[in-house]
Design an enzyme around this catalytic site. Structure first.
Site, PDB file in Angstrom:
ATOM      1  N   ASP A   1      24.742 -22.579   7.029  1.00  0.00           N
ATOM      2  CA  ASP A   1      24.059 -22.248   7.168  1.00  0.00           C
ATOM      3  C   ASP A   1      23.560 -20.828   6.952  1.00  0.00           C
ATOM      4  OD1 ASP A   1      23.262 -21.161   9.840  1.00  0.00           O
ATOM      5  OD2 ASP A   1      25.026 -21.777  11.348  1.00  0.00           O
TER       6      ASP A   1
ATOM      7  N   PHE B   1      29.049 -17.853  13.355  1.00  0.00           N
ATOM      8  CA  PHE B   1      28.511 -17.698  14.043  1.00  0.00           C
ATOM      9  C   PHE B   1      27.482 -18.721  14.157  1.00  0.00           C
ATOM     10  CE2 PHE B   1      24.146 -17.269  16.872  1.00  0.00           C
ATOM     11  CZ  PHE B   1      25.316 -17.368  18.540  1.00  0.00           C
TER      12      PHE B   1
ATOM     13  N   LYS C   1      15.521 -19.494  12.523  1.00  0.00           N
ATOM     14  CA  LYS C   1      15.023 -17.488  12.737  1.00  0.00           C
ATOM     15  C   LYS C   1      13.760 -17.288  12.057  1.00  0.00           C
ATOM     16  CE  LYS C   1      19.046 -15.668  15.071  1.00  0.00           C
ATOM     17  NZ  LYS C   1      20.270 -16.361  14.446  1.00  0.00           N
TER      18      LYS C   1
HETATM   19  C1  LIG Z   1      21.484 -17.307  14.998  1.00  0.00           C
HETATM   20  C2  LIG Z   1      22.204 -18.382  14.703  1.00  0.00           C
HETATM   21  C3  LIG Z   1      22.569 -19.472  15.097  1.00  0.00           C
HETATM   22  C4  LIG Z   1      21.597 -20.118  15.963  1.00  0.00           C
HETATM   23  O1  LIG Z   1      20.285 -20.132  16.274  1.00  0.00           O
HETATM   24  P1  LIG Z   1      20.120 -20.078  17.817  1.00  0.00           P
HETATM   25  O2  LIG Z   1      17.811 -20.003  16.999  1.00  0.00           O
HETATM   26  O3  LIG Z   1      20.426 -19.544  18.823  1.00  0.00           O
HETATM   27  O4  LIG Z   1      19.972 -21.924  18.154  1.00  0.00           O
HETATM   28  C5  LIG Z   1      23.370 -20.697  13.884  1.00  0.00           C
HETATM   29  N1  LIG Z   1      23.356 -20.646  12.788  1.00  0.00           N
HETATM   30  C6  LIG Z   1      23.423 -18.802  12.663  1.00  0.00           C
HETATM   31  C7  LIG Z   1      23.542 -18.406  11.226  1.00  0.00           C
HETATM   32  C8  LIG Z   1      22.468 -18.159  13.033  1.00  0.00           C
HETATM   33  O5  LIG Z   1      22.534 -16.263  12.862  1.00  0.00           O
END
Ligand SMILES: *Cc1c(COP(=O)(O)O)cnc(C)c1O
Length: 393
Positions: A214, A129, A243
């Site tokens: 990521d 994701f 986050k």
């Molecule tokens: C939440 C998340 C995103 C996207 O972040 P947003 O602030 O919602 O755009 C990207 N990568 C990972 C691993 C995430 O958990």
């Protein structure tokens, strides 16, 4: 309920009016222990006095000037981030997906300025994701998120994680980078082993590719290290984070080595709001808190305690919980009952948890929880599990 709010979420009919540490208080006065933490965002709990002070002090001075001018908060935060990570440079965004978007743009640009304009493809993984823009849903590869949005953005090749041979087979003359979450969050709390991540590093080095981790969800102390890559002995070239780095204020960043970032010259990227003084003031205070000597050891210790207790949950409720997954305070309960129903049952007991793929329920408590919060959560989880056992009898 309110069609004026675009109904892309199946929202729970609870609204919170106040938060304090790991607790949330709803309109009706009900108190909840928050093991969702805004999906791994509120690492310092709600209404943390130091973050409130940092935000309000800045709010009285200056909110926004744009990136046409120097922003001293960006300079200070970037310097700190580069001191404590592999990175040489940072770009600030408002969200995780924007940080990811820069990550793959940067990888393509790197190849372009290195004499390989043909290298633009990114190897990605099932269960990943990376957010919800057009490119991010292509990188995530989840068919549910891609459906109905027209042709998938070109250049993202999705393969199953865990098998280095499959990665090698997926690398072609057009490959620019490998993109992976060291721990898949939304996909179901799947931890990539250090050996596997080291294998990816090696493949990148052999083939002239950039390695992108990521760490939007798993970073910023959640695993007990500042960033999850620190468990592996290797470093990525590019790392989107977000986050928890603003502790609840929207901030993201894309960190990179100078080499990986060498194509990002003036004019190649930008943002209006990203890195504004408000966001920087909060993120600097958040990073200061995480780096205090007792903070990460506390995360490690409390995570061990929670994991031990969760082991008992599996033993006591074998028909409900199949296994515990994860690392640090990024934990998942793989369930034998529907995860959505378990989330509801836990909420009725006063505990907020969040679903994930693969029928997993994620436990993402604020990093500041103590043993008494863990015990309270265990009682509530146990009570929630019992509601399923009563049903099946
Ligand atoms: C939440 C998340 C995103 C996207 O972040 P947003 O602030 O919602 O755009 C990207 N990568 C990972 C691993 C995430 O958990």
């Amino acid at each position: 309920m309110f069609p004026q709010v675009l109904p892309t979420y199946n929202r729970t009919d609870v609204a919170f009016v106040r938060g304090e540490g790991p607790y949330l208080f709803a309109e009706d006065g009900q108190r909840y222990l928050d093991f969702t933490a805004g999906i791994a965002v509120n690492a310092f709990g709600h209404a943390n006095p130091r973050l409130v002070a940092a935000l309000t002090a800045q709010a009285g001075k200056l909110w926004h000037t744009s990136n046409l001018f120097r922003v001293p908060g960006q300079e200070a935060l970037a310097k700190r981030l580069c001191e404590v990570t592999f990175a040489d440079t940072a770009f600030f965004t408002n969200s995780g997906v924007e940080a990811c978007e820069l990550a793959w743009k940067m990888a393509r640009r790197y190849q372009y300025v290195s004499g390989h304009p043909e290298r633009f493809r990114v190897v990605c993984f099932e269960g990943a994701f990376h957010g919800r823009t057009m490119a991010a849903i292509a990188a995530g590869g989840n068919p549910k998120y891609l459906e109905g949005f027209g042709p998938k953005v070109e250049g993202f090749d999705t393969i199953p994680p865990g098998d280095l041979k499959a990665v090698e087979a997926a690398i072609g003359p057009q490959t620019a980078a490998i993109l992976i979450e060291p721990i898949q969050g939304e996909g179901g709390v799947r931890v990539m082993t250090p050996e596997y991540l080291r294998g990816l590093r090696k493949l990148c080095d052999q083939h002239g590719l950039l390695l992108i981790f990521d760490e939007v969800q798993c970073g910023m102390g959640r695993t007990g290290k500042l960033f999850a890559y620190e468990w592996t002995g290797i470093t990525p070239d590019i790392m989107p984070i977000a986050k928890a780095i603003g502790g609840g204020f929207p901030v993201g960043a894309c960190l990179a080595t100078a080499e990986a970032a060498k194509g990002m010259t003036p004019g190649t990227h930008g943002t209006t709001y990203g890195g504004n003084p408000l966001a920087m003031a909060v993120a600097i205070e958040a990073l200061t808190m995480v780096m205090e000597p007792d903070f990460l050891p506390h995360v490690g210790a409390i995570a061990n305690y929670l994991q031990q207790q969760l082991g008992r949950l599996v033993a006591d409720h074998p028909d409900v919980v199949a296994e515990i997954r994860g690392q640090g305070l990024l934990l998942g309960l793989k369930l034998k009952v529907p995860n959505t129903e378990f989330v509801t049952a836990a909420r009725r007991m006063g505990l907020l948890v969040v679903g994930a793929g693969d029928n997993v329920v994620r436990l993402l408590p604020p990093l500041i929880i103590t043993e008494s919060h863990v015990r309270e959560a265990m009682e509530k989880l146990s009570a929630a599990a019992q509601t399923f056992e009563a049903k099946s009898k």
